[in-house]
Design a protein around this motif. Structure first.
Motif, mmCIF file in Angstrom:
data_model
loop_
_atom_site.group_PDB
_atom_site.id
_atom_site.type_symbol
_atom_site.label_atom_id
_atom_site.label_comp_id
_atom_site.label_asym_id
_atom_site.label_seq_id
_atom_site.Cartn_x
_atom_site.Cartn_y
_atom_site.Cartn_z
ATOM 1 N N PRO A 1 0.828 -1.216 0.000
ATOM 2 C CA PRO A 1 0.000 0.000 0.000
ATOM 3 C C PRO A 1 0.859 1.261 0.000
ATOM 4 O O PRO A 1 1.834 1.366 0.750
ATOM 5 N N HIS A 2 0.481 2.198 -0.855
ATOM 6 C CA HIS A 2 1.223 3.455 -0.935
ATOM 7 C C HIS A 2 0.834 4.338 0.250
ATOM 8 O O HIS A 2 -0.344 4.513 0.558
ATOM 9 N N ARG A 3 1.849 4.878 0.931
ATOM 10 C CA ARG A 3 1.606 5.720 2.084
ATOM 11 C C ARG A 3 1.828 7.191 1.721
ATOM 12 O O ARG A 3 2.786 7.525 1.025
ATOM 13 N N VAL A 4 0.941 8.019 2.216
ATOM 14 C CA VAL A 4 1.055 9.461 2.025
ATOM 15 C C VAL A 4 1.845 10.045 3.190
ATOM 16 O O VAL A 4 1.699 9.603 4.338
ATOM 17 N N ALA A 5 2.674 11.018 2.930
ATOM 18 C CA ALA A 5 3.535 11.618 3.956
ATOM 19 C C ALA A 5 2.716 12.530 4.866
ATOM 20 O O ALA A 5 2.500 13.712 4.565
ATOM 21 N N LEU A 6 2.266 11.983 5.997
ATOM 22 C CA LEU A 6 1.510 12.760 6.973
ATOM 23 C C LEU A 6 2.462 13.507 7.903
ATOM 24 O O LEU A 6 3.667 13.246 7.941
ATOM 25 N N ARG A 7 1.920 14.437 8.661
ATOM 26 C CA ARG A 7 2.662 15.176 9.672
ATOM 27 C C ARG A 7 1.836 15.189 10.964
ATOM 28 O O ARG A 7 0.636 14.912 10.958
ATOM 29 N N GLU A 8 2.505 15.521 12.069
ATOM 30 C CA GLU A 8 1.821 15.664 13.353
ATOM 31 C C GLU A 8 2.077 17.063 13.901
ATOM 32 O O GLU A 8 3.094 17.682 13.590
ATOM 33 N N THR A 9 1.140 17.550 14.703
ATOM 34 C CA THR A 9 1.360 18.812 15.406
ATOM 35 C C THR A 9 0.536 18.807 16.686
ATOM 36 O O THR A 9 -0.367 17.980 16.860
ATOM 37 N N ALA B 1 15.299 15.498 17.085
ATOM 38 C CA ALA B 1 15.388 14.099 16.652
ATOM 39 C C ALA B 1 14.086 13.365 16.935
ATOM 40 O O ALA B 1 13.590 12.585 16.098
ATOM 41 N N GLN B 2 13.500 13.615 18.121
ATOM 42 C CA GLN B 2 12.225 12.974 18.436
ATOM 43 C C GLN B 2 11.111 13.513 17.550
ATOM 44 O O GLN B 2 10.235 12.770 17.114
ATOM 45 N N ALA B 3 11.151 14.817 17.247
ATOM 46 C CA ALA B 3 10.137 15.406 16.369
ATOM 47 C C ALA B 3 10.174 14.760 14.983
ATOM 48 O O ALA B 3 9.137 14.522 14.362
ATOM 49 N N ALA B 4 11.367 14.460 14.497
ATOM 50 C CA ALA B 4 11.489 13.821 13.184
ATOM 51 C C ALA B 4 10.870 12.428 13.184
ATOM 52 O O ALA B 4 10.332 11.968 12.173
ATOM 53 N N LYS B 5 10.935 11.743 14.344
ATOM 54 C CA LYS B 5 10.355 10.397 14.452
ATOM 55 C C LYS B 5 8.852 10.432 14.692
ATOM 56 O O LYS B 5 8.156 9.434 14.471
ATOM 57 N N GLY B 6 8.313 11.565 15.189
ATOM 58 C CA GLY B 6 6.906 11.660 15.521
ATOM 59 C C GLY B 6 6.648 11.338 16.970
ATOM 60 O O GLY B 6 7.477 10.733 17.662
ATOM 61 N N VAL B 7 5.459 11.738 17.428
ATOM 62 C CA VAL B 7 5.119 11.540 18.838
ATOM 63 C C VAL B 7 3.820 10.768 19.029
ATOM 64 O O VAL B 7 3.453 10.457 20.157
ATOM 65 N N ALA B 8 3.098 10.474 17.917
ATOM 66 C CA ALA B 8 1.819 9.776 18.059
ATOM 67 C C ALA B 8 1.709 8.604 17.103
ATOM 68 O O ALA B 8 1.428 7.481 17.513
ATOM 69 N N ALA B 9 1.907 8.845 15.804
ATOM 70 C CA ALA B 9 1.713 7.793 14.806
ATOM 71 C C ALA B 9 2.941 7.587 13.941
ATOM 72 O O ALA B 9 2.855 6.968 12.876
ATOM 73 N N GLY B 10 4.086 8.125 14.384
ATOM 74 C CA GLY B 10 5.319 7.897 13.641
ATOM 75 C C GLY B 10 5.539 8.829 12.476
ATOM 76 O O GLY B 10 6.363 8.554 11.605
ATOM 77 N N HIS B 11 4.816 9.971 12.447
ATOM 78 C CA HIS B 11 4.998 10.952 11.386
ATOM 79 C C HIS B 11 5.698 12.176 11.952
ATOM 80 O O HIS B 11 5.525 12.520 13.130
ATOM 81 N N PRO B 12 6.494 12.891 11.157
ATOM 82 C CA PRO B 12 7.255 14.032 11.673
ATOM 83 C C PRO B 12 6.357 15.088 12.320
ATOM 84 O O PRO B 12 5.263 15.382 11.836
ATOM 85 N N LEU B 13 6.861 15.653 13.406
ATOM 86 C CA LEU B 13 6.159 16.716 14.126
ATOM 87 C C LEU B 13 6.591 18.058 13.559
ATOM 88 O O LEU B 13 7.779 18.307 13.347
ATOM 89 N N ILE B 14 5.616 18.933 13.290
ATOM 90 C CA ILE B 14 5.928 20.253 12.719
ATOM 91 C C ILE B 14 5.088 21.323 13.415
ATOM 92 O O ILE B 14 4.149 21.028 14.154
ATOM 93 N N ASP B 15 5.450 22.571 13.164
ATOM 94 C CA ASP B 15 4.658 23.746 13.545
ATOM 95 C C ASP B 15 4.399 23.816 15.048
ATOM 96 O O ASP B 15 3.247 23.949 15.508
ATOM 97 N N VAL B 16 5.467 23.720 15.825
ATOM 98 C CA VAL B 16 5.357 23.882 17.284
ATOM 99 C C VAL B 16 6.538 24.714 17.777
ATOM 100 O O VAL B 16 7.600 24.757 17.165
ATOM 101 N N ARG B 17 6.290 25.365 18.933
ATOM 102 C CA ARG B 17 7.372 26.046 19.642
ATOM 103 C C ARG B 17 7.663 25.239 20.900
ATOM 104 O O ARG B 17 6.762 24.976 21.704
ATOM 105 N N VAL B 18 8.922 24.856 21.065
ATOM 106 C CA VAL B 18 9.354 24.110 22.248
ATOM 107 C C VAL B 18 10.216 25.041 23.092
ATOM 108 O O VAL B 18 11.259 25.530 22.634
ATOM 109 N N ALA C 1 11.132 14.358 27.210
ATOM 110 C CA ALA C 1 10.260 15.471 27.580
ATOM 111 C C ALA C 1 9.217 15.733 26.500
ATOM 112 O O ALA C 1 8.042 15.989 26.795
ATOM 113 N N LEU C 2 9.632 15.690 25.241
ATOM 114 C CA LEU C 2 8.682 15.922 24.150
ATOM 115 C C LEU C 2 7.629 14.821 24.111
ATOM 116 O O LEU C 2 6.442 15.084 23.894
#
Length: 732
Positions: A514-522, A584-601, A625-626
């Motif tokens: 199955p082809h996967r679409v590049a999702l993101r998390e925020t 590094a953790q943001a690149a791996k994702g925090v919920a479903a394994g997709h990169p995390l974007i658009d946040v201030r840490v 912590a993330l």
């Protein structure tokens, strides 16, 4: 046309290299799948004497053996060249696939040709994709003629099909699409069907009888006179309307009889200029016969009415650094400019390149410069190298007949060009040039694959490189977000052929996934997290604690890291370590394994140990912590949204707009494009248009095209996002 006697030319019909551009005609056959193009090519080869009555060449193979039939339903999927000779003219017949998935081969054929023969089945009519190709030819002024096949079908009606062709192809001037001959039917058989046995020439008023298997000329009987009169009058008026002699119409309307020779000469000039489009009829020869119905007339039209390469402008040529270069059209003595219009692999010979020479002369054993085609975005390597030409041959059946040289205007095959790919330019090594590439359709159907086994994995990269080298309409993607290998194809049949070629030619077995679409998390809300990494196992320990706050930012902001530590709670040298761990953790994702974007840490506080704290420890603490902050926050999944433009016939606008809405699309607007066509602009989530190229073809009966480009990521609807998150949790 039609006023010459012809005998069967025998071996003379087997074309060799041309001696001058005026003795070449390059003709591409266009038509939907099943219209009879390949059968017509074989019939023309038989009439020209290039094959015997059994349809075989000297080595016993048939012309169809040359066609690559790899699709399960036996569709011809590649452009093929069949050169024949007629009346001292070399005719290069370029047979193109009729199936929409192989439009790249069709475009290559159009590039290599100087005129087009549109093959229309009397039983099927004119489909939407054929009309679109006609419009493409009209846009560049390519001369065209129409051949009606399958006249033996029970409901075949040549007169009705001529009317349909005039309506479909004539545009504002249906009188520019007229028949040159009328079919003559024999007596009705037991089934009530009267077979076509001959043709009546409207200009010469001669009857050409094919009922015995050979063309015999005679005078038409009185019973044919009413049939001839009206059609002949319309044809004469149509020819005179396109005549370059502006006085001819006035003289004709004044009652002057225009002689047949003048009419034929005006017809030939009008056809060559691309302003008059004759309709002919053709049928294959019966078993044991020498000539198929209408094939002599068709060869006459090609050799006398279609333009020579000298009359066809050379595509734009530049130096390799982009400076324009003017060349005399089709001059064998000018600098060499040739183009690879097709690349294929032969299991015994290796790579074979079909080349059209536009300028100069290509010689065997010559060293040429290969200039690339700028398709790096599709996985094709750019080229700027010298290569030595191997054997030059002209193909026929399974044979490759050697030739010493190929002049401007002609086509031939070049063996073992290891670097050249379809679309590349060949030029003199001391004068490298580059031809403007032809338009390639964008492949929009993704095919995600993986090697079936470890041995396949070792061969996959080389097999894919060879595959895309042959086919510039295919795009190879190594997706960095989803870690998938994706072949972008034009349709399902195109994908099937790609998989079969990988298996049979290159010995690579792959699995489709199955082809996967590049999702993101925020983050959907502000949250806090504490990362504690404390370990003591004897000797040097690990100690790092950090406290962060995460808040969402507007789309397109990326990841912003802010340091608000006071009092040295986290030593200055370890603050970049915390940021590195967070990113590094943001690149791996925090919920479903997709990169995390658009946040201030924001780093607020922490603790360190004078001995056990380290860069690695604070990286780990930042990542922890993330993850803790994410566990207490509302996480949104973001999906890519594409800007989609659909060009569709007015009859299907409502259907297409309704379908786009059903894909969660937002229609932004419509505008009138060419006559009878509308451009629809919309934004649609990419996850909804993975198979849109296939579905749109079905919705529009093959008449629509679309393009897409990435616009942005935006939040998924909660119910869709929840399903994706559940799948991710189940997989983990």
């Amino acid at each position: 046309m039609g006023d010459k006697a012809h005998t069967h030319p025998g071996a003379a019909g087997r074309a060799q290299a041309a001696g001058h551009p005026t003795s070449v005609r390059n003709v591409v056959l266009v038509g939907h799948s099943g219209s009879g193009k390949t059968t017509l090519v074989e019939a023309l080869a038989l009439t020209a004497g290039a094959v015997n009555r059994a349809g075989r060449v000297e080595d016993g193979s048939t012309l169809s053996d040359y066609d690559e039939i790899e699709h399960r339903q036996q569709r011809s999927v590649q452009l093929s060249l069949v050169p024949v000779e007629w009346d001292g003219i070399k005719v290069n017949l370029l047979d193109t696939p009729g199936y929409a998935d192989f439009v790249g081969e069709l475009r290559a054929g159009l590039r290599a040709a100087d005129a087009a023969l549109f093959v229309v089945s009397a039983s099927d009519g004119v489909d939407g994709s054929t009309r679109m190709v006609w419009d493409e030819c009209a846009a560049v002024g390519m001369p065209r003629a129409i051949v009606v096949t399958h006249l033996e079908a029970a409901r075949a009606d040549f007169e009705e099909m001529t009317r349909i062709c005039a309506e479909a192809f004539g545009g504002d001037d249906p009188d520019a699409v007229l028949p040159l001959y009328l079919p003559l039917r024999g007596p009705e058989g037991p089934d009530g069907h009267a077979p076509v046995t001959g043709l009546i020439g409207l200009l010469t008023q001669k009857l050409f009888d094919y009922s015995t298997g050979e063309r015999k000329e005679s005078e038409p009987g009185e019973e044919q006179s009413p049939l001839l009169e009206e059609a002949r009058g319309r044809l004469i008026e149509g020819i005179i309307a396109e005549s370059e002699d502006e006085t001819l119409m006035d003289r004709y309307l004044g009652g002057e009889q225009v002689d047949v020779k003048t009419l034929i000469e005006d017809l030939e000039r009008a056809v060559a200029r691309g302003v008059f489009f004759p309709v002919l009829a053709a049928a294959p020869a019966a078993e044991g016969a020498r000539q198929g119905l209408g094939t002599v007339e068709l060869l006459e039209l090609i050799t006398r009415g279609f333009p020579t390469p000298l009359e066809h402008g050379t595509p734009r040529v530049t130096t390799v650094d982009g400076r324009p270069r003017e060349l005399k059209p089709c001059d064998p003595g000018a600098p060499l400019v040739a183009e690879v219009v097709k690349t294929s692999s032969d299991p015994y010979v290796g790579r074979i390149s079909l080349v059209r020479v536009f300028s100069g002369t290509l010689r065997a054993d010559q060293t040429v410069h290969v200039s690339g085609h700028g398709l790096a975005d599709r996985g094709h390597e750019d080229h700027d190298v010298d290569e030595r030409i191997g054997a030059l041959t002209t193909p026929f059946g399974k044979q490759q007949r050697p030739v010493s040289h190929v002049i401007a205007g002609d086509l031939a095959c070049v063996a073992k060009l290891s670097r050249a790919e379809t679309g590349d330019t060949l030029s003199a090594k001391d004068d490298p040039l580059l031809m403007e590439p032809w338009e390639m359709p964008d492949p929009l159907l993704p095919l995600a694959i993986r090697a079936h086994s470890k041995p396949d994995e070792d061969k996959l990269s080389q097999g894919l490189a060879r595959l895309v080298a042959e086919d510039p309409t295919m795009r190879l993607e190594q997706n960095q977000d989803t870690h998938q290998v994706v072949l972008w194809c034009l349709g399902e049949a195109h994908a099937d052929v790609a998989l079969e070629r990988l298996r049979s030619r290159y010995g690579v077995q792959v699995d489709v996934v199955p082809h996967r679409v590049a999702l993101r998390e925020t983050f959907g809300s502000k949250a806090a997290g504490r990362g504690r990494h404390v370990k003591q196992s004897g000797g040097h320990g690990q100690f790092a604690i950090c406290e962060i706050e995460v808040e969402p930012l507007p789309g397109g902001s990326g990841i912003e890291f802010v340091d608000k530590v006071v009092g040295g709670a986290v030593p200055r040298q370890f603050i970049p370590s915390v940021e590195k761990g967070v990113r590094a953790q943001a690149a791996k994702g925090v919920a479903a394994g997709h990169p995390l974007i658009d946040v201030r840490v924001t780093l607020l506080d922490g603790k360190a140990h004078s001995v056990d704290s380290s860069d690695a420890a604070f990286q780990t603490a930042g990542a922890l912590a993330l993850r803790e902050a994410a566990s207490d926050a509302r996480i949104h999944l973001l999906e890519p949204v594409a800007e989609v433009s659909v060009l569709v016939g007015d009859d299907y606008v409502g259907t297409v707009m309704s379908d786009l809405s059903g894909r969660r699309g937002r229609v932004l607007g419509t505008e009138q494009a060419a006559a009878g066509r509308t451009l629809i602009r919309a934004e649609v989530p990419e996850i909804e248009i993975g198979r849109y190229s296939v579905d749109l073809r079905s919705l529009s009966h093959g008449t629509a095209r679309f393009s897409r480009r990435y616009a942005r990521h935006e939040p998924m609807p909660p119910q869709v996002a929840e399903r994706v998150l559940e799948e991710a949790r189940a997989a983990s």
